[in-house]
Each structure stands twice: as C-alpha cells, then as structure tokens.
Design a protein around this motif. Sequence first.
Motif, PDB file in Angstrom:
ATOM      1  N   LEU A  54      47.685  48.599  42.375  1.00 43.78           N
ATOM      2  CA  LEU A  54      48.406  48.284  41.139  1.00 43.78           C
ATOM      3  C   LEU A  54      48.853  46.840  41.025  1.00 43.78           C
ATOM      4  O   LEU A  54      48.858  46.273  39.944  1.00 43.78           O
ATOM      5  N   GLY A  55      49.261  46.275  42.148  1.00 43.52           N
ATOM      6  CA  GLY A  55      49.913  44.970  42.120  1.00 43.52           C
ATOM      7  C   GLY A  55      49.027  43.887  41.539  1.00 43.52           C
ATOM      8  O   GLY A  55      49.389  43.243  40.550  1.00 43.52           O
ATOM      9  N   PHE A  56      47.853  43.726  42.130  1.00 42.33           N
ATOM     10  CA  PHE A  56      46.931  42.687  41.649  1.00 42.33           C
ATOM     11  C   PHE A  56      46.549  42.937  40.187  1.00 42.33           C
ATOM     12  O   PHE A  56      46.511  42.026  39.371  1.00 42.33           O
ATOM     13  N   THR A  57      46.262  44.191  39.899  1.00 36.11           N
ATOM     14  CA  THR A  57      45.777  44.558  38.567  1.00 36.11           C
ATOM     15  C   THR A  57      46.799  44.228  37.484  1.00 36.11           C
ATOM     16  O   THR A  57      46.485  43.602  36.471  1.00 36.11           O
ATOM     17  N   LEU A  58      48.033  44.642  37.723  1.00 41.19           N
ATOM     18  CA  LEU A  58      49.055  44.427  36.696  1.00 41.19           C
ATOM     19  C   LEU A  58      49.489  42.970  36.608  1.00 41.19           C
ATOM     20  O   LEU A  58      49.851  42.487  35.540  1.00 41.19           O
ATOM     21  N   MET A  59      49.447  42.290  37.735  1.00 40.78           N
ATOM     22  CA  MET A  59      49.795  40.862  37.727  1.00 40.78           C
ATOM     23  C   MET A  59      48.845  40.106  36.786  1.00 40.78           C
ATOM     24  O   MET A  59      49.280  39.342  35.917  1.00 40.78           O
ATOM     25  N   LEU A  60      47.553  40.379  36.940  1.00 40.80           N
ATOM     26  CA  LEU A  60      46.568  39.713  36.084  1.00 40.80           C
ATOM     27  C   LEU A  60      46.736  40.147  34.631  1.00 40.80           C
ATOM     28  O   LEU A  60      46.654  39.337  33.698  1.00 40.80           O
ATOM     29  N   ALA A  61      47.017  41.428  34.446  1.00 37.72           N
ATOM     30  CA  ALA A  61      47.179  41.960  33.090  1.00 37.72           C
ATOM     31  C   ALA A  61      48.315  41.237  32.354  1.00 37.72           C
ATOM     32  O   ALA A  61      48.156  40.797  31.218  1.00 37.72           O
ATOM     33  N   GLU A  62      49.450  41.102  33.026  1.00 38.43           N
ATOM     34  CA  GLU A  62      50.603  40.491  32.357  1.00 38.43           C
ATOM     35  C   GLU A  62      50.363  39.021  32.039  1.00 38.43           C
ATOM     36  O   GLU A  62      50.692  38.541  30.958  1.00 38.43           O
ATOM     37  N   LYS A 419      34.534  44.273  36.721  1.00 38.27           N
ATOM     38  CA  LYS A 419      34.269  45.722  36.615  1.00 38.27           C
ATOM     39  C   LYS A 419      35.397  46.532  37.241  1.00 38.27           C
ATOM     40  O   LYS A 419      35.916  47.477  36.662  1.00 38.27           O
ATOM     41  N   LEU A 420      35.763  46.120  38.467  1.00 43.53           N
ATOM     42  CA  LEU A 420      36.796  46.833  39.201  1.00 43.53           C
ATOM     43  C   LEU A 420      38.114  46.798  38.431  1.00 43.53           C
ATOM     44  O   LEU A 420      38.788  47.819  38.227  1.00 43.53           O
ATOM     45  N   TRP A 421      38.470  45.610  37.983  1.00 41.52           N
ATOM     46  CA  TRP A 421      39.732  45.446  37.259  1.00 41.52           C
ATOM     47  C   TRP A 421      39.753  46.308  36.000  1.00 41.52           C
ATOM     48  O   TRP A 421      40.754  46.947  35.678  1.00 41.52           O
ATOM     49  N   PHE A 427      42.230  53.171  33.721  1.00 43.18           N
ATOM     50  CA  PHE A 427      42.395  54.551  34.176  1.00 43.18           C
ATOM     51  C   PHE A 427      43.308  54.708  35.382  1.00 43.18           C
ATOM     52  O   PHE A 427      44.263  55.475  35.351  1.00 43.18           O
ATOM     53  N   VAL A 428      43.009  53.977  36.453  1.00 42.49           N
ATOM     54  CA  VAL A 428      43.710  54.243  37.709  1.00 42.49           C
ATOM     55  C   VAL A 428      45.209  53.930  37.597  1.00 42.49           C
ATOM     56  O   VAL A 428      46.049  54.762  37.933  1.00 42.49           O
TER      57      VAL A 428
END
Length: 450
Positions: A54-62, A419-421, A427-428
């Motif tokens: 979650l950490g990396f994913t949401l950091m980039l998202a924000e 792709k992963l992100w 979903f994840v």
Amino acid sequence: MENNRGSWSSRFGFLMAAVGSAVGLGNLWKFPYLAGENGGGAFVLVYIGLVVLLGFTLMLAEMTIGRHANSDAYGSYNKIKKGWGFVGGIGILSGFLILSYYSVVGGWVMKYIVASFTGTGTDKAAFFGNFISSPVEPLVYHLIFMGLTAIIVIRGISGGIEKASKFLMPALFALLLVTVIRSVTLDGAMEGIKYFVTPNFSEITLKVVIAALGQVFFSLSLGMGIMVTYGSYLRKDEDMEKDAFIIPSLDSLVAILAGFAILPAVFALGFKPGEGPGLMFITLPAVFENMPLGSIFGALFFVLVFFAALSSSISLMEVTVAFGIDKLKWSRKTSVIIFTTLMFIIGIGASLSMGEWSDFLIPWIDGKSYGIFDFLDVLTSYYLLPLGGLLGALFIGFVWGVPNAVKEIKIGSKFVTEKLWSILIKFVVPILVFLILLSTTGLLDKLLGL
Ligand code: TRP
C-alpha cells in the motif's frame, strides 16, 4: 495565481521535505512501542508487507493528484472531479486532529531535552508518568511546540520548510545509528533483537494487522492529502515514481532503526516491551546513562527527535493552512494563526487526559471508551487516514481513471511499474483497506459471526 503558491527550489529540497514529513514521532516514538505491544517481529513483518503493498502505491497516487491539479488537498480532488473535494476535506480534518495531540508529544520531547541535563531519577517510568499527568508543565511545552510550528509555516514553502529539513534529516540519521550501536551491544540485548526480528506467526492477529495498517498511514503521512499538497508544488519533469520509492524506503529504514535503538535496550535493562506510549521516553534515558558523555549525547538525540517531530508537524499544519489560503482566501498568516489557536485548544484536552481529565472517556463505535488523547489517535490512525486512502484509491481507479493518472506520472518518469501500480491502486489497495477498516469497526466480526 498559480505562481503565488510557491514551489520547491530543488529536487533534493522536495525529497528532504517529504522525508521530513514522513519521518517523525511516528517512526521514533510510535513504531517501537506498537511493535512492543503487538508481538515484535510479527508486527514488523505485517508492517513491511503493508508498506510494500500500500505504501508505495498510495504515495505515488497522492503526489500524482496534487501535481496534476496544482492545488491544496481539498481543491485538487475538486478540480479533477467536482464534488470529490470531500476526500481532501477528510484529510484536512485528520491533519488538524493529529497535530492537536502530536504537538503534545512534541512537547514531551522538548521536556526530555531539558531532562537530559537535569536527570530523570532512578525510576524512569515514574518520572515519565508524573510529568505527562501534571496539569501545567506539559501544556507550556505544547504551547512552545505549536508556536514554533506556526512560525515556520508562516514563512512559507521553500523559506522555512525546505531549509529546515535539508540538514536535520541527515543529522538525525547519524545519531540514530550511534544509539542503535549502543543499544545492541548492551549485555542481554540479544533477547530484544530476537524479539524484534523473529516473527511468531501465531501472533499475527487481527489486532496486529489493524495496528500495522494505521501505522503505515501515520508513518508515511498518507491518507490526509499532505502528499497531494506537497505534490502540487512539484515541477512537471519530476520523476515521481522514483520519489514514491525513495520516501517510503527511507521512512521504513528509520522506523526499523528506531526499533533497534529501543527494543534491545528494553530487554537488556529490564523494562517491558508492552509499556505503551512511554516506551521511548522511559527506555532511552536509561540507554544514555549507560554511555560515556551520555547526558550530552541524550540531549543531542532528543534535539534531533524534536526536529524530526517539527518537520512532520510543519507538514501537518501546511495541509490545513493551504486549505485556508486556497479555499477560504485567507492570507497565510491569518490561516496559520486561526488554525494554530484551534489546534492548541484541542491539544489542551489531549494533554489533560493524561492526568486531571483521565476519567473523561469518549464512547466509540468499536464498543470501547477512550480518553481524549487516545481518542484522537484512534479516530485518525485507524479510521480517518485509512478512509482517506481508500477514497483516494477509488477516486483514481473509478473517477479520474487510472489511464489519466498514468499519463500524469509519465510526464516526468519512465514508469516501469505501470502495470503493477495500476492493479494495486484499482483493486488491491481498495479491497485490502476496506476489509481492514471494516474489521476495525467491529462490523466484520458481526457479519462473520452471523
Ligand atoms: N508521518 C509523521 C510521523 O511519522 C506524522 C505525520 C506528518 C503525518 N504528516 C502526516 C501522519 C500526515 C499522517 C498524515 O511522525
């Protein structure tokens, strides 16, 4: 208009400010005591797993939302899709509530700078307990901490925030390393090291997962729009993919080092790992007493903890203040003064709940009752931040659209993890956070129990 918002003077400056926001009391104070309360290695394992997912994913998202919309947390969501400003709004509320009690703990740290010279007596737990439960002294420190935060935030983005973080973060890192070395070489430290690094799988309970999730959000400064706000000051050619990797990695490294500085000493010096919020304050003075020139070193250490706390509190205040400037059209100064006053007042309640007001309990939906300090912590870490993260992920996945976010990221980045992100954010992350949030409220138990 956009030029008035200020921007980072350099890439390094941004990184240090973002790391400065992330690295704070969450890493040094909260992480070790949460690990100590939740089975040591079991907690560390779940924590790292959640940072990766979650950490990396949401950091980039924000960061992406902020840079695209170029506005504060509320305005950014609203600009991309009208009516979604409330997601940023939840974040602004979280930041506001967190800083109210964060500043109280920041005050405790200042007290411990002083106490490094005046001494903490033989009974460290009693010293800590007496101090935080006294009615006046902690409030004075709370006032000073809040005031200093306000002064820096008034000076604006690169004037204050950036300059302060640039040299304090590296210094903290160095001193932390020295403390780790002292702690792990104490007689009997091995037991603590084992406790911290060996996950006992039977100890991974729902409670541990909930605590770890809240800590991921808290420690990485996620779920409240700080990275949206900081991202809005970024240039278009910034490689955000790289930043979103570096920031959580450094943050987790500091948390783990803090664990190594504190937990081995807990076992070596005969304290208990489940001590709770007092763990750092009770253990470290004893560690420093076991060092040559310990009082000077201890003072220096707490000075750096204080600066780490300050660079985080600055970011917490910046979110609320940017809202005042962008949305309410206040000047920076007015915005800082009004919000600081309100946060200081709520913090008084948090501080007094450690002593005089400890009987005042707030009943909550999970069936428990909390004092003001704990209530602010539980409400923000376990509910508001995850909710903000969940809505942010849903916003990208189903409102703004993953392809649009990807396009923004690709302006300055190769984006090898595209792709992963995309799968993680759509979903994840939403499913995982939703499930944990549901179990936090106790609803999942009820649903499964039926
Ligand atoms: N991450 C900081 C810490 O670990 C605290 C913090 C600063 C924070 N800004 C935040 C927490 C935004 C949640 C959201 O101490």
